[in-house]
Design a protein around this motif. Sequence first.
Motif, PDB file in Angstrom:
ATOM      1  N   ASN A 168      -3.969  31.394 -44.957  1.00  0.00           N
ATOM      2  CA  ASN A 168      -3.239  31.698 -46.183  1.00  0.00           C
ATOM      3  C   ASN A 168      -2.654  30.428 -46.796  1.00  0.00           C
ATOM      4  N   ALA A 169      -2.159  29.528 -45.930  1.00  0.00           N
ATOM      5  CA  ALA A 169      -1.605  28.269 -46.425  1.00  0.00           C
ATOM      6  C   ALA A 169      -2.676  27.437 -47.111  1.00  0.00           C
ATOM      7  N   VAL A 170      -3.852  27.347 -46.489  1.00  0.00           N
ATOM      8  CA  VAL A 170      -4.950  26.571 -47.069  1.00  0.00           C
ATOM      9  C   VAL A 170      -5.382  27.194 -48.398  1.00  0.00           C
ATOM     10  N   MET A 171      -5.545  28.518 -48.403  1.00  0.00           N
ATOM     11  CA  MET A 171      -5.963  29.221 -49.612  1.00  0.00           C
ATOM     12  C   MET A 171      -4.944  29.039 -50.737  1.00  0.00           C
ATOM     13  N   THR A 172      -3.665  29.221 -50.413  1.00  0.00           N
ATOM     14  CA  THR A 172      -2.624  29.121 -51.441  1.00  0.00           C
ATOM     15  C   THR A 172      -2.530  27.710 -52.012  1.00  0.00           C
TER      16      THR A 172
END
Length: 315
Positions: A168-172
């Motif tokens: 989620n961190a990478v995507m965001t």
Amino acid sequence: MNKKYRKLPRNTDYSAYRHPRWWPTWLGIGLMWLVAQLPIRCQWWLGKLVGLLAWRLARSRRHITEVNIRLCFPELPAAQQAALVRKSFIANGIGLLELGLAWFRDPAKLTDITQVHGLEHFEQALAQGKGVLLLGGHYSTLDLGGSLVTEYIHADVMQRDHNNPLMNAVMTRARERRYGTVLGAKDLRGLFRSLKKNHAVWYATDQDYGRKDIVFAPFFNIPAGTITATSRIAERSGCAVVPFSHVRRDDGPGYEIFFHPALENFPSGDDLQDATLINSTIEREIRRAPDQYLWMHRRFKTRPDPEAPGFYGRS
């Protein structure tokens, strides 16, 4: 959300993911980055292999896809339905590898193989000054298509968090580099703030979200639970609702983006009429490239009659 990650905080600071428990995820992210550096033809070829492998092994998802294709394309002979199921897995396999392109590569490098149609419709809607709700769908080009769109327009996006906090961190963070603002899926206040600033916001309604605040509107002639929030948002903000889609071209590596005129007489005051218009609009775009839709989702899970047997069995 996966129970394994349910109680973990949603943190986009990479320093929070140094513990060895995250190393397998980091390894996967590193592999995505490496694949993203390959020529796009090679990525499409690898994506096809991934899709075919999933078609062979992911029996539950294949069953869901088979049911959806059978319901939505009853006019096709069984052999053509089976072929469409297989092609859908291939398209979504390619889409999975395209995540690396969307997250780790500059989409500007793909504009020479991208064609944009109807951009004037978006510009006319934005000129009204009340914001634009970009009515999208869950196509296999989801992330890459969104990244490409930001090369031609300024837009914010609403997203559902990834189950894995590190992913989620990478995507965001990737989306924050492409979009103006990344809003949570339930951040309606943020959405209205964006529209009040005359921003465009990417928004999708084409999944089954349960029984709350829905009507049953036809989707490929099947009653499908469809949220009424789109009408409420347009009514309160006065924004234009502009359908758009993005597809992968079949004649070689390349992409097409389509903007359409803003929905007319929307909202109409009739939730069922509005939901029917939205579903028919998305259906039209799906028919442009039927294999490039996310048929693995149980779109018809919620039935009008709660006691009626489900379409998917125990899938």
